[in-house]
Design a protein around this motif. Structure first.
Motif, PDB file in Angstrom:
ATOM      1  N   LEU A  24       0.241  -1.249   0.162  1.00 14.15           N
ATOM      2  CA  LEU A  24       0.472  -0.180  -0.085  1.00 14.15           C
ATOM      3  C   LEU A  24       0.287   1.441   0.293  1.00 14.15           C
ATOM      4  CD1 LEU A  24      -3.399   0.365   0.228  1.00 14.15           C
ATOM      5  CD2 LEU A  24      -2.151   0.323   2.670  1.00 14.15           C
ATOM      6  N   PRO A  25       0.373   2.954  -1.075  1.00 12.99           N
ATOM      7  CA  PRO A  25       1.469   3.452  -0.771  1.00 12.99           C
ATOM      8  C   PRO A  25       1.191   3.817   0.393  1.00 12.99           C
ATOM      9  CG  PRO A  25      -0.357   4.056  -2.770  1.00 12.99           C
ATOM     10  CD  PRO A  25      -0.283   2.591  -1.928  1.00 12.99           C
ATOM     11  N   VAL A  26       1.640   4.755   1.542  1.00 10.29           N
ATOM     12  CA  VAL A  26       1.604   5.078   2.497  1.00 10.29           C
ATOM     13  C   VAL A  26       1.284   6.490   2.863  1.00 10.29           C
ATOM     14  CG1 VAL A  26       4.420   3.987   3.410  1.00 10.29           C
ATOM     15  CG2 VAL A  26       4.367   6.426   2.808  1.00 10.29           C
ATOM     16  N   GLY A  27       1.095   6.982   3.707  1.00 16.76           N
ATOM     17  CA  GLY A  27       0.235   7.393   4.152  1.00 16.76           C
ATOM     18  C   GLY A  27      -1.114   8.182   3.650  1.00 16.76           C
ATOM     19  N   ASP A  28      -1.985   6.905   3.272  1.00 21.24           N
ATOM     20  CA  ASP A  28      -3.651   7.307   3.156  1.00 21.24           C
ATOM     21  C   ASP A  28      -3.344   8.243   1.602  1.00 21.24           C
ATOM     22  OD1 ASP A  28      -5.725   7.294   3.007  1.00 21.24           O
ATOM     23  OD2 ASP A  28      -6.012   8.997   4.664  1.00 21.24           O
TER      24      ASP A  28
END
Lengths: 114, 401, 192
Positions: A24-28
């Protein structure tokens, strides 16, 4: 990002495979343009029907549509003209029909046949 | 003259607040949004003067509350700016919900924080209740014993935050350090700028060529993974902090670690403490050593992430340890630093050292060498088996009876 | 062997510059190569309230960050504080008290209940009025303190204070000259 990449990314997002914390890409962060993958047209009860003959291409419907469902293309003079309605995403809110100039009435709402 | 450690360093007399503002001037962030609060007011007041005088090119956003200060800082950071703020106590409390958003969005904001008691009763003096309460907010927390450390920590925090993709706060003890003029070595602007480097975010909202959504809703299917990412980032931050410390030492000559050991390697009794009280404790340790008593100190510099495994290695040989908390959890049991230290020791399978918990210094209450000597006296009795360690929190210099 | 740490306590009233005096003193002493601390005590912040500020001076780095309990030197900027504040608290038999007053050291010693040998007096208010033009006794008392401590170089203190004041009052050269003259006069006039 190319359209295919976006679609590939989101087909993962919204379909079966859930991303892990590592994938998952970090940081929402959610990639842009995800609405392409959400087919919201399926739950429409009324559909707008566009009459090309009556239409004066004022584009009021295009600017009013909350879901960007009025399709436009450039004509031979490279001026944007209406090219129909995106029924994959149109939820049938009727704003386009309401905003179409009263003397023109190029969009009519019709009951969806289910 | 007092010698500098760095060849191009300069010896100055400055307060904690002045050096934090000085570090901010040298870092020259793109955006600072802040609201004044005692005892941190001077930091942003001095910085705003730098902006007004054209000394820095930073954008200063004067906001109407700390909630807005943190919101504006978050927005600036998300847009791609290097963003900083400063606050204390009630101000940090008012930022609360935004603190979690800063870490959740993985924004490398750096905050200059001055530790102050929380109301009520109203009190403007130093204790660590404010940042201890924010210990689970996903912010890296770096505490400073004195003005020199505050200055050095601010410079390092920028690099740490940006590498770890986590917000970081650097603290000093309110008034005790923030308003105490001390000897500090500062470094030339150009060298600090080179050390800090340019901020190059991987992705930022004003990058119109790579648009994305930031801060979308996560339901049962994704929230957990995103929160795990923050926890993992904290674990990874430990080596980042050590890497930055090594670079810092290589450049400016001052050594930093996750915590400082003071005469701890052969110590039989030791105190674990955070902040300015560590300096006072050093005086006592020195005196005890002169009398042949094997006393030591472990001063925690980085409290979040908590250096759990490392601390176990350095405490396991000690016979009795007292953990001093400058905050009361009102938990009915133990307090933040003690709980972390005790959990670390217990999870390592150790049955020693014996460990006790004190609360001290709430609302700026004095802690001096006599009080600390008293703690070491107690540790001596516990270490030699004359006294059993208490399983209840004890209080230093408070009229509890 | 390192010298013992010097600890100083300033007593004044809000507005008299007790905090500024401690800061100026610390900065001036730093130029002589010693380690310093200067910190005020924060309480009710209003004009006229009794306020205290502190200094530590040492050959070694200073790590202690607790209050000063047994000061070696006490400076009283306003003699009316003698009646309202325990100004001799923690002052032992070798401690020295420097008072801004027109009375003699003997008179002040009797009032304070300590030995006359411990008391130094200087009329800093008079000096301030004559040199600076208003009754701000903090800078002259700086000169008196340097004299009484004895191990500090007054010229170094004057030079550093000049630099500090020039930065602050570059448009008012008379303020700078007045303050420097007041430090020098109090240095010369303080008596035991």
């Amino acid at each position: 990002m190319k359209k295919e990449e976006i679609e590939e990314c989101h087909s993962e997002h919204i379909h079966d495979k859930k991303l892990t914390a590592v994938e998952l890409p970090v940081g929402d962060i959610v990639e842009a343009g995800t609405a392409v993958s959400f087919h919201t047209g399926s739950w429409r009860s009324q559909r707008p029907v566009w009459n090309k003959e009556k239409c004066i291409n004022c584009l009021v419907c295009w600017i009013s549509c909350p879901d960007s469902c009025i399709k436009i293309i450039p004509d031979e003079k490279k001026v944007s003209v209406i090219d129909g309605i995106d029924y994959e995403h149109c939820k049938g809110c009727g704003i386009c029909a309401r905003e179409c100039p009263p003397k023109i009435k190029a969009i009519a709402m019709e009951q969806e046949k289910k | 003259m007092i010698k500098t450690i760095y060849s191009k360093g300069k010896i100055v007399a400055k307060t904690g607040n002045e050096v934090m503002a000085e570090a901010m001037r040298q870092i020259e962030p793109d955006v600072v949004a802040a609201y004044p609060i005692t005892p941190a007011t001077e930091i942003v007041q001095i910085f705003s003067q730098f902006v007004a005088d054209g000394v820095v090119k930073s954008e200063y956003v004067a906001v109407e509350s700390e909630h807005s200060a943190m919101s504006a800082t978050i927005a600036a950071s998300a847009a791609g700016a290097r963003a900083m703020t400063g606050t204390s106590s009630q101000g940090l409390s008012l930022m609360w919900e935004m603190l979690y958003i800063a870490s959740g969005l993985r924004l490398p904001i750096v905050m200059a924080e001055v530790n102050r008691a929380l109301s009520a009763p109203v009190n403007i003096h130093g204790d660590q209740s404010d940042t201890m309460g924010a210990r689970d907010a996903g912010w890296i927390q770096i505490y400073s014993e004195n003005s020199q450390e505050a200055y050095d920590n601010m410079i390092q925090a920028v690099k740490i935050a940006e590498k770890a993709k986590l917000p970081a706060l650097v603290t000093t003890d309110g008034f005790i350090i923030s308003h105490c003029m001390e000897v500090v070595e500062t470094y030339p602007d150009a060298d600090v700028k080179v050390f800090v480097g340019e901020y190059k975010p991987d992705r930022y909202l004003l990058d119109i060529k790579k648009p994305y959504t930031l801060g979308a809703i996560d339901l049962q299917d994704y929230y957990f993974e995103h929160r795990y990412q923050i926890a993992k980032a904290m674990i990874d931050a430990k080596s980042i902090i050590l890497d930055v410390a090594r670079d810092f030492e290589k450049t400016f000559g001052r050594e930093y670690d996750l915590y400082e050991k003071y005469m701890l390697d052969d110590a039989e009794i030791a105190i674990v403490v955070i902040g300015s009280a560590a300096g006072t404790t050093k005086v006592v340790v020195k005196e005890l050593r002169e009398k042949g008593i094997k006393a030591g100190l472990l001063k925690i510099r980085v409290y979040r992430p908590f250096p759990s495994q490392q601390i176990v290695e350095d405490l396991k040989h000690v016979k009795a340890v007292a953990v001093l908390d400058r905050a009361d959890s009102c938990s009915g049991a133990f307090n933040p630093v003690y709980s972390d230290v005790a959990a670390s020791l217990y999870s390592a399978g150790l049955t020693s050292p014996k460990i006790i918990n004190y609360v001290y210094g709430l609302g700026g209450r004095e802690i001096n060498t006599e009080h600390i000597s008293g703690v070491y006296e107690k540790l001596k009795r516990i270490a030699s088996g004359i006294e059993k360690p208490s399983n209840q929190v004890e209080y230093i210099n408070a009229r509890i009876k | 062997m390192a010298e013992k740490m010097i600890e100083v306590r300033w007593h004044g009233r809000g507005g008299q510059g007790a905090k500024t005096a401690a800061l100026l003193f610390a900065e001036a002493v730093l130029t002589t190569g010693k380690y310093i601390q200067a910190f005020p005590e924060y309480g009710p912040e209003r004009m006229g309230a009794p306020v205290r500020s502190f200094n530590r001076v040492s050959e070694e780095p200073i790590t202690i960050h607790s209050d000063i309990i047994n000061p070696e030197y006490v400076i009283i900027l306003d003699p009316s504080l003698i009646d309202s504040v325990p100004v001799t608290d923690g002052v032992d038999r070798v401690g020295k008290v420097i008072v801004n007053t027109s009375f003699s050291a003997l008179d002040v010693a009797q009032k304070l209940g300590i030995f006359a040998s411990q008391v130094y007096v200087v009329n800093a208010s008079k000096i301030a009025v004559e040199t600076i033009g208003s009754d701000i006794p903090n800078t002259p008392m700086l000169g008196a303190l340097v004299k009484v401590i004895g191990t500090l170089d007054i010229n170094g203190v004057l030079e550093d204070t000049k630099v500090k004041l020039t930065a602050k009052f570059r448009h008012k050269p008379e303020v700078i000259e007045g303050n420097l003259a007041s430090i020098k006069r109090a240095f010369d006039e303080v008596t035991n």
